[in-house]
Scaffold this active site. Sequence first.
Site, PDB file in Angstrom:
ATOM      1  N   MET A  80       2.703   5.852  -3.912  1.00  0.00           N
ATOM      2  CA  MET A  80       3.995   6.180  -3.932  1.00  0.00           C
ATOM      3  C   MET A  80       4.432   5.216  -3.393  1.00  0.00           C
ATOM      4  SD  MET A  80       3.839   8.456  -7.042  1.00  0.00           S
ATOM      5  CE  MET A  80       5.686   8.488  -6.922  1.00  0.00           C
ATOM      6  N   ALA A  81       4.174   4.783  -2.257  1.00  0.00           N
ATOM      7  CA  ALA A  81       5.017   3.896  -0.388  1.00  0.00           C
ATOM      8  C   ALA A  81       4.162   4.097   0.110  1.00  0.00           C
ATOM      9  CB  ALA A  81       5.881   5.335  -0.272  1.00  0.00           C
ATOM     10  N   VAL A  94       4.620   3.407   4.625  1.00  0.00           N
ATOM     11  CA  VAL A  94       4.840   3.590   5.557  1.00  0.00           C
ATOM     12  C   VAL A  94       4.785   2.702   6.463  1.00  0.00           C
ATOM     13  CG1 VAL A  94       5.205   5.794   6.790  1.00  0.00           C
ATOM     14  CG2 VAL A  94       4.330   6.212   4.612  1.00  0.00           C
ATOM     15  N   ASP A 120       6.458  19.879  -4.281  1.00  0.00           N
ATOM     16  CA  ASP A 120       5.028  18.963  -4.635  1.00  0.00           C
ATOM     17  C   ASP A 120       4.888  19.573  -2.762  1.00  0.00           C
ATOM     18  OD1 ASP A 120       3.070  17.241  -4.534  1.00  0.00           O
ATOM     19  OD2 ASP A 120       4.269  15.839  -3.217  1.00  0.00           O
ATOM     20  N   GLY A 138       0.195   5.215   0.481  1.00  0.00           N
ATOM     21  CA  GLY A 138      -0.581   6.066  -0.703  1.00  0.00           C
ATOM     22  C   GLY A 138      -0.351   5.025  -2.322  1.00  0.00           C
TER      23      GLY A 138
END
Length: 972
Positions: free
Chosen positions: A28-29, A31, A139, A26
Amino acid sequence: MSDDLLHRLQESFTERYSIEHELDRGGMAMVFLAKDLRHDRTVAIKVLDPALSATVGAERFLREIDVIAQLQHPNILTLIDSGEVDGLPFYVMPYVKGHSLAELLKEKGALPLEQAVQIAEEVADALETAHGQGVIHRDIKPSNVLLSGGHAVVADFGIAAALDHSALGKLTKTGMSMGSPVYMSPEQVTGDKELDSRADIYALGCMLYEMLGGEAPFQGSLEALIGKKVLGEFQPLAELRGDVPQEISNVAARAMSKDREKRFHSAVEFRETLLAAVPKEAPEGWGRRRTLVTAALFVVIAIGAGLAIYRARQQNELRLWAAQTLAEVEGRVDAGEFTEALALAQEVEAVYPNDPTLARLFPEFSYTVPIRTDPPGAEVYLQDLSEPGGEWQFLGESPVEEVRFAGTTFVEDRPHRLRFELEGYRTRELLKTAVLGVDWRGILLMDPVVLEPEDPRLEGMVQIPGFVYDSVQYSDYYMDRFEVTNRQFKEFVDAGAYRDPAFWSHPFLRDGTELAFEEAMALFRDQTGRPGPSAWRLGTYPEGQADYPVGGVSWYESEAFARWAGKQLPTTRQLSRGWRYYRENSYVIVPRSNLGSDGPRAVGANEAMTTLGVYDLIGNVREWCHNEMGAETRATRGAAWTDAPFHVGWVIPKHALDRDPTNGFRLVLSFDEEVKLEALRYSISPGTRRDFRTEEPVSDAEFEVFRRLYAYDPYPLDAVVERVDTFEHWVREVVAFDVPYGERGGAILYLPRNGMEPFHSILYWGGSNIYSTRTVDDGWTWGFDYMVRAGRVVVIPLFKGAYGRSMPPPGEGEYGQEYRSSAFRDATIEWVKDLSASIDYIEERADLDKDRVGYFGFSHGGMEAPIVMAIEERVKASVTNVGGFMNAGFFPEADPFNFVSRARSPLLMINGKWDIVFHYETQQLPMFEGLGTPEQDKKHYTAEAGHLVPKDEIINETLAWFDKYLGVPGGG
């Protein structure tokens, strides 16, 4: 994520985890699916994006998420490990097969009532536990609610807060929490830093609405979405889906209240109210359901997955984008790129309209003005003139209360044109500066744009504001938008005007003799002997030039045309009034004007519009005025296509019979009485203009006599600090001391609050407006504030005649206005002594470095710089902002020209290339070239500006110059 990074992570995790492959990514990160080697279990590892990792503090982030590990609840996904690998923070959660609520909603749309209530109830239980331990999710959204075994588990608890808190002011500089705008509470999207559990309840209400309604409660563009949230505008759930009970619709509405005080005060209250709203006939099994989640869940969505923003970048996290964009805004401001900074800031403003960082930054590179009309209701359009053929942007109907522009209230970053349209009224076009003015204190003065009813008599004319001359008030009058064209003059010729004496009322004079009508008409012939302008042939204009300005006409022909048209030939004063705000806009108008070319061009074929909407008032053809300049000569103004920019302000005499091709005209229409207008038709003295290149300064012997006039013997200052005021960036001291000519004077000191002693000092001599400044508090800091903030002390001598000191004798005008007078000469000598006494005072103070004294002169102070530099050897470096020689006569003892070759210290001259006060060729260059300063120690910096140079350019050049010759403040 590249295979290279995956390989690096596999190597780094060798002893603890075995990474198998990437599962998802995504904004932000990333996985990864991995094997926990220590406990022999499958886990999901989230690794923060490298760009995000560079923004947040890894150590602080990991410390922040420690609290998440303490959250133990069946509906909360457990954090089982965290750390840093290869410089990237990561955290580990159990992995189980399953899918998210977002995937379920995408697949099925609206959910059955029972299922939706169950999910909402279980999420509320998770929130209850977290809120009880002081953790706010911030969130909550469907992609963070994972479904396994028929139950909901909330993922990424506290991650958004941890990211925000660990950014150390970078990520949170807007004061906004992270989260998805679709589900964020109004207080989040408007920048409230103080969030509480009700922000999560708001998001849960949005999810309940979407689960039952099949669509999110707020949709549309991001700007529209945020506006609806702030206003609390959404379709009631019961209206969207008819089978949803009104009581449950009310629960969702209360949870989504724009006023947090009206929402549920806790997750417990939400859950209990929701369960109480379930219909009694609901299927058996509704109510509390608990099955401990023994299997771990896999998180398939990245941290804080976002959505696209206004005009935006393809980043998934809105909050990170806003922080990065604001950092870029600050960089643009530092680089002086105000327009670019404003464009970026307005993107962020569309998302976070109340952002505190924007509120702080906006005044540094922009300002807002209201645009009003009389009467109101006009359509207002804006055009950026820096873009050729720029589109007109509709701003709205007047009044438009807040329009933001890049730049400062003194100098706009880009020129703009405004258009006002109202049915039944005459359309007006103006440069932006026509609807605002700036007084000497920097205060915006807004003038409503007056719109007049349509009037056939005023077709093609522009309204010019009235004025006062010789104590007489003149009404608004009207000026032709364009010069009189060949096409229009042809109508005059074809009407037989050259045969009708009625239009020719002035005696024709040549060499002291009055010509008969027939004799004069014989002179007014074209190249083939027919009546008409000298540039015509066969009684008509050159082919293809119907809309070119008529040229080759005498003053008499222009005056006759005016009578025929029922208008008037303008006076010099009326014509110059059409230039209103020309000093500020010369850099816009002059470069676009037809000057120094090989011929005229069609009227209106360029963007050379003056402030009030008159085209080609400069250049193209030189324009006849009514005023005499001798027995047989008349005035012309505006310069022609053959002239240089410095001719623009000149009133040039021409014989009234002169028919040079560069001679043209435009007309005015005034409704004042003829006796009033006659007073404006006064005779003008041609005057003389100085050619500094041919003049010689006084001899060395004479100059030594002048120097002694500025000298004085040492004396006690008897200095007293009379007043101290503290401001955000400086402390202002008002000091009184004796001055060398027997009066009490003093200085105003601006000392930086953050700096290192002993301070460097800059003596500041402002423009002629300082002599109308009556008190210290009337002063403005726009011209020097940046020097104080950079660590230097600015010292403003209390010059005689300024700040209420010793007003000039009655009848002689204020100092600075009458140059060739004994009063101005004496005042100049006293002013320089005021400045020298200020240096004496600097030398008495231990906190000021007496060996590092500079001088900065603005406008009038720039003109006086050669005298200061030649007299005061204690000034080690100087800067002038829009200075130069003044085209005026002075007594030789106070004429800067006689001092310039004796000025030998370093000097930076900052000028506008299109300045009409100090013309580039005739006034700036002679001063610069005449300096006695060595070539390597002088610099002439010219900006694409008029009499006001953009502040960012002044800042950059000035600070660099003083750093070079005085040293860096605090650095010795």
